[in-house]
Motif scaffolding. Structure first.
Motif, PDB file in Angstrom:
ATOM      1  N   GLU A 265       0.769  -1.234   0.038  1.00 54.82           N
ATOM      2  CA  GLU A 265       0.097   0.098   0.077  1.00 54.82           C
ATOM      3  C   GLU A 265       0.930   1.432  -0.061  1.00 54.82           C
ATOM      4  O   GLU A 265       0.633   2.161  -0.484  1.00 54.82           O
ATOM      5  CB  GLU A 265      -1.020  -0.151   1.198  1.00 54.82           C
ATOM      6  CG  GLU A 265      -1.822  -1.016   1.065  1.00 54.82           C
ATOM      7  CD  GLU A 265      -2.684  -1.442   2.323  1.00 54.82           C
ATOM      8  OE1 GLU A 265      -2.389  -0.980   3.436  1.00 54.82           O
ATOM      9  OE2 GLU A 265      -4.014  -2.013   2.180  1.00 54.82           O
ATOM     10  N   THR A 266       2.278   1.154   0.551  1.00 54.84           N
ATOM     11  CA  THR A 266       3.036   2.237   0.760  1.00 54.84           C
ATOM     12  C   THR A 266       3.457   2.538  -0.682  1.00 54.84           C
ATOM     13  O   THR A 266       3.353   3.920  -1.218  1.00 54.84           O
ATOM     14  CB  THR A 266       4.068   2.221   1.680  1.00 54.84           C
ATOM     15  OG1 THR A 266       3.501   1.935   2.943  1.00 54.84           O
ATOM     16  CG2 THR A 266       4.956   3.360   1.607  1.00 54.84           C
ATOM     17  N   VAL A 267       3.835   1.535  -1.427  1.00 56.81           N
ATOM     18  CA  VAL A 267       4.664   1.700  -2.739  1.00 56.81           C
ATOM     19  C   VAL A 267       3.386   2.191  -3.627  1.00 56.81           C
ATOM     20  O   VAL A 267       3.693   3.084  -4.526  1.00 56.81           O
ATOM     21  CB  VAL A 267       5.161   0.193  -3.252  1.00 56.81           C
ATOM     22  CG1 VAL A 267       5.502   0.465  -4.514  1.00 56.81           C
ATOM     23  CG2 VAL A 267       6.313   0.050  -2.458  1.00 56.81           C
ATOM     24  N   SER A 268       2.128   1.730  -3.538  1.00 56.73           N
ATOM     25  CA  SER A 268       0.891   2.124  -4.644  1.00 56.73           C
ATOM     26  C   SER A 268       0.734   3.566  -4.274  1.00 56.73           C
ATOM     27  O   SER A 268       0.502   4.443  -5.191  1.00 56.73           O
ATOM     28  CB  SER A 268      -0.316   1.243  -4.032  1.00 56.73           C
ATOM     29  OG  SER A 268      -1.058   1.834  -4.658  1.00 56.73           O
ATOM     30  N   ARG A 269       0.702   4.036  -2.966  1.00 56.29           N
ATOM     31  CA  ARG A 269       0.721   5.637  -2.719  1.00 56.29           C
ATOM     32  C   ARG A 269       1.757   6.574  -3.319  1.00 56.29           C
ATOM     33  O   ARG A 269       1.385   7.556  -3.915  1.00 56.29           O
ATOM     34  CB  ARG A 269       0.682   5.931  -1.152  1.00 56.29           C
ATOM     35  CG  ARG A 269      -0.716   5.581  -0.498  1.00 56.29           C
ATOM     36  CD  ARG A 269      -0.790   6.220   1.071  1.00 56.29           C
ATOM     37  NE  ARG A 269       0.185   5.647   1.870  1.00 56.29           N
ATOM     38  CZ  ARG A 269       0.006   4.482   2.537  1.00 56.29           C
ATOM     39  NH1 ARG A 269      -1.075   3.657   2.401  1.00 56.29           N
ATOM     40  NH2 ARG A 269       1.000   3.981   3.263  1.00 56.29           N
ATOM     41  N   VAL A 270       2.875   6.018  -3.092  1.00 55.97           N
ATOM     42  CA  VAL A 270       3.895   6.718  -3.933  1.00 55.97           C
ATOM     43  C   VAL A 270       3.894   6.882  -5.256  1.00 55.97           C
ATOM     44  O   VAL A 270       4.162   7.984  -6.062  1.00 55.97           O
ATOM     45  CB  VAL A 270       5.346   6.212  -3.251  1.00 55.97           C
ATOM     46  CG1 VAL A 270       6.511   6.664  -4.166  1.00 55.97           C
ATOM     47  CG2 VAL A 270       5.604   6.286  -1.916  1.00 55.97           C
ATOM     48  N   VAL A 271       3.484   5.584  -5.964  1.00 55.61           N
ATOM     49  CA  VAL A 271       3.440   5.553  -7.353  1.00 55.61           C
ATOM     50  C   VAL A 271       2.422   6.414  -7.756  1.00 55.61           C
ATOM     51  O   VAL A 271       2.329   7.220  -8.913  1.00 55.61           O
ATOM     52  CB  VAL A 271       3.380   4.155  -8.130  1.00 55.61           C
ATOM     53  CG1 VAL A 271       2.773   4.044  -9.190  1.00 55.61           C
ATOM     54  CG2 VAL A 271       4.665   3.295  -7.628  1.00 55.61           C
ATOM     55  N   ASN A 272       1.301   6.483  -7.045  1.00 51.27           N
ATOM     56  CA  ASN A 272       0.126   7.183  -7.477  1.00 51.27           C
ATOM     57  C   ASN A 272       0.452   8.763  -7.353  1.00 51.27           C
ATOM     58  O   ASN A 272       0.003   9.547  -8.212  1.00 51.27           O
ATOM     59  CB  ASN A 272      -1.297   6.884  -6.520  1.00 51.27           C
ATOM     60  CG  ASN A 272      -1.975   5.538  -6.986  1.00 51.27           C
ATOM     61  OD1 ASN A 272      -2.086   5.461  -8.493  1.00 51.27           O
ATOM     62  ND2 ASN A 272      -2.430   4.797  -6.284  1.00 51.27           N
ATOM     63  N   ALA A 273       1.090   9.172  -6.456  1.00 54.66           N
ATOM     64  CA  ALA A 273       1.365  10.649  -6.131  1.00 54.66           C
ATOM     65  C   ALA A 273       2.695  10.790  -7.159  1.00 54.66           C
ATOM     66  O   ALA A 273       2.260  11.934  -7.728  1.00 54.66           O
ATOM     67  CB  ALA A 273       2.409  10.787  -4.687  1.00 54.66           C
TER      68      ALA A 273
END
Length: 158
Positions: free
Chosen positions: A135-143
């Motif tokens: 979920e952290t990686v997903s947030r960074v990629v989305n940002a």
């Protein structure tokens, strides 16, 4: 005076970007292998997924926008899908030349079959990884995606 070297965050992001390029290539190759027996490729599967996610028929240009892809590339693949009976075109009441792409029953069956194959594969790939880290990686990629989508020029400060 412009910076002459990357900041620590810039260096880390540069390394992440290279890792993401490699990952993208590996994901497309794995996807191609996974769905080859269904007569699909990762690109075809991705477009079928975009059609389903749209929830209503859309023109190719809108599908391309949603995928972050070039309209011409999406058009070529949609034409192949239409030739194989997985999608069809309908008249767009809002734009005479931009036909709507509609999933056929055969297209839905192909997508569903691909997702049945994807289920054990993705669960195996995720095995041993923490949900929190994913979920952290997903947030960074989305940002990062959001920043790039708002940026008009690669050299511009976002």
């Amino acid at each position: 005076m412009p910076q002459t070297k990357r900041t620590p965050a810039g260096e880390a992001l540069s390394n992440l970007i290279l890792d993401l390029f490699r990952l993208n290539s590996l994901l497309f190759t794995a996807g191609d292998r996974l769905v080859a027996g269904l007569g699909l490729t990762s690109a075809r599967w991705q477009i079928l997924g975009a059609i389903i996610a749209a929830e209503r028929p859309q023109p190719v240009a809108w599908l391309a926008r949603d995928l972050g892809a070039a309209r011409q590339n999406v058009q070529r693949i949609v034409n192949d899908l239409e030739r194989d009976g997985l999608v069809t075109f309908e008249t767009n009441p809002h734009h005479r030349r931009a036909q709507l792409v509609v999933l056929t029953g055969k297209g839905q069956q192909a997508f569903d079959a691909a997702m049945r194959l994807q289920l054990p594969w993705v669960n195996g790939l995720a095995d041993g990884l923490s949900t929190k880290d994913i979920e952290t990686v997903s947030r960074v990629v989305n940002a990062l995606r959001g920043r790039l989508e708002r940026s008009e020029e690669p050299g511009a400060r976002v």
